[in-house]
Write an enzyme that holds these catalytic residues in place. Structure first.
Site, PDB file in Angstrom:
ATOM      1  N   GLU A 180      43.785  31.833  31.975  1.00  0.00           N
ATOM      2  CA  GLU A 180      44.304  33.103  31.476  1.00  0.00           C
ATOM      3  C   GLU A 180      45.538  33.511  32.277  1.00  0.00           C
ATOM      4  O   GLU A 180      45.403  34.089  33.363  1.00  0.00           O
ATOM      5  CB  GLU A 180      43.253  34.206  31.631  1.00  0.00           C
ATOM      6  CG  GLU A 180      41.972  33.973  30.881  1.00  0.00           C
ATOM      7  CD  GLU A 180      41.196  35.269  30.692  1.00  0.00           C
ATOM      8  OE1 GLU A 180      40.981  35.660  29.553  1.00  0.00           O
ATOM      9  OE2 GLU A 180      40.835  35.895  31.699  1.00  0.00           O
ATOM     10  N   HIS A 194      37.606  36.649  37.191  1.00  0.00           N
ATOM     11  CA  HIS A 194      38.435  37.327  36.184  1.00  0.00           C
ATOM     12  C   HIS A 194      39.529  38.141  36.880  1.00  0.00           C
ATOM     13  O   HIS A 194      39.306  38.729  37.936  1.00  0.00           O
ATOM     14  CB  HIS A 194      37.575  38.233  35.296  1.00  0.00           C
ATOM     15  CG  HIS A 194      38.337  38.759  34.117  1.00  0.00           C
ATOM     16  ND1 HIS A 194      39.161  39.857  34.202  1.00  0.00           N
ATOM     17  CD2 HIS A 194      38.429  38.309  32.839  1.00  0.00           C
ATOM     18  CE1 HIS A 194      39.729  40.059  33.021  1.00  0.00           C
ATOM     19  NE2 HIS A 194      39.291  39.139  32.174  1.00  0.00           N
TER      20      HIS A 194
HETATM   21  P1  PGA Z   1      42.164  40.526  25.943  1.00  0.00           P
HETATM   22  O1  PGA Z   1      41.435  40.279  27.347  1.00  0.00           O
HETATM   23  O2  PGA Z   1      41.598  39.558  24.963  1.00  0.00           O
HETATM   24  O3  PGA Z   1      41.842  41.953  25.615  1.00  0.00           O
HETATM   25  O4  PGA Z   1      43.622  40.301  26.201  1.00  0.00           O
HETATM   26  C1  PGA Z   1      41.226  38.972  27.760  1.00  0.00           C
HETATM   27  C2  PGA Z   1      40.503  38.959  29.082  1.00  0.00           C
HETATM   28  O5  PGA Z   1      40.485  39.979  29.781  1.00  0.00           O
HETATM   29  O6  PGA Z   1      39.943  37.925  29.439  1.00  0.00           O
END
Ligand code: PGA
Length: 242
Positions: free
Chosen positions: A162, A89
């Protein structure tokens, strides 16, 4: 088609709040598959709130042993219903300086412990501005994080795409842009073979955009933090059965 909805509770809730949240959401069944990632300190609640919901861990240490003060490895979580584990992450990379090499060790350790790794990858805003640079970056992250992993094991891994600029932001990344990069990731991993690799999108999924991402045929689900930390929003995402 049923999608995979992964909820990262991050550090948003203490044990009482997590318990209230789980109590609410486990009252119902959902059309989509739901995976909750509580903090390690609240994972014990997973055995109190069982239903169709599955659980995973936000982080762990990748070695076994009796003398690793302060560490929590997957062996110690054996009775906490940990089916999934988040690795790579952006917040772990940034705040805890985790390298692709460390992420690779965690991923292999999770596989060896029969836990499904959810590998997070994603480019920065600057990288996103140049298509070739972005492609090269994603390819490099994938190859370093998956180093030594057998191709036949790729189907045991979930990828969470992401773009880092979309995490914790006001709005999610553009749908077409996301779809193109997810197609690219699937191509890079399947390598002309017919592997069925799940790739999710994550980053500011919210009330306005969740349907767009979930209706896309290319996106297999979403990884969500802030929006889904409210139980009523999780129910919307997951498609509560009446
Ligand atoms: P968020 O976070 O949905 O608050 O943008 C996503 C993540 O950290 O994976």
């Amino acid at each position: 088609m049923s999608k995979l909805i992964i909820i990262n509770l991050k550090t948003s809730k203490n044990s009482v709040e997590t318990s209230e949240y789980l109590e609410q959401i486990t009252k119902y069944d959902y059309k989509n598959k739901v995976v909750i990632l509580p903090s390690v300190s609240n994972l014990f609640l997973s055995s109190l709130y069982t239903s169709n919901i599955e659980y995973g861990v936000q982080d762990f240490y990748y070695k076994d042993g009796d003398s690793l003060t302060g560490a929590v490895n997957l062996k110690m979580l054996e009775f906490m219903n940990v089916k999934y584990a988040l690795v790579g992450h952006h917040e772990r990379r940034k705040e805890f300086k985790e390298s692709n090499a460390t992420i690779n060790k965690k991923l292999i350790y999770a596989l060896n412990n029969n836990v499904i790794p959810i590998l997070c990858i994603g480019e920065s805003l600057k990288q996103s501005e140049n298509k070739n640079l972005c492609k090269a970056f994603l390819k490099k992250q994938l190859s370093l994080c998956l180093r030594g992993v057998k191709k036949s094991d790729y189907e045991k891994i979930i990828i969470a795409y992401e773009p880092t600029f979309a995490i914790g932001a006001e709005s999610g990344a553009n749908l077409e842009y996301v779809e193109n990069n997810i197609r690219l990731i699937k191509e890079l991993l399947s390598n002309n073979q017919k592997y069925n690799i799940k790739v999710l999108y994550g980053g500011s999924v919210n009330e306005e955009n969740y349907n767009l991402y979930l209706e896309s045929e290319v996106i297999d689900g979403v990884l969500v933090a802030r929006f889904a930390q409210k139980s009523e929003n999780l129910m919307k995402l997951a498609g509560r059965n009446e």
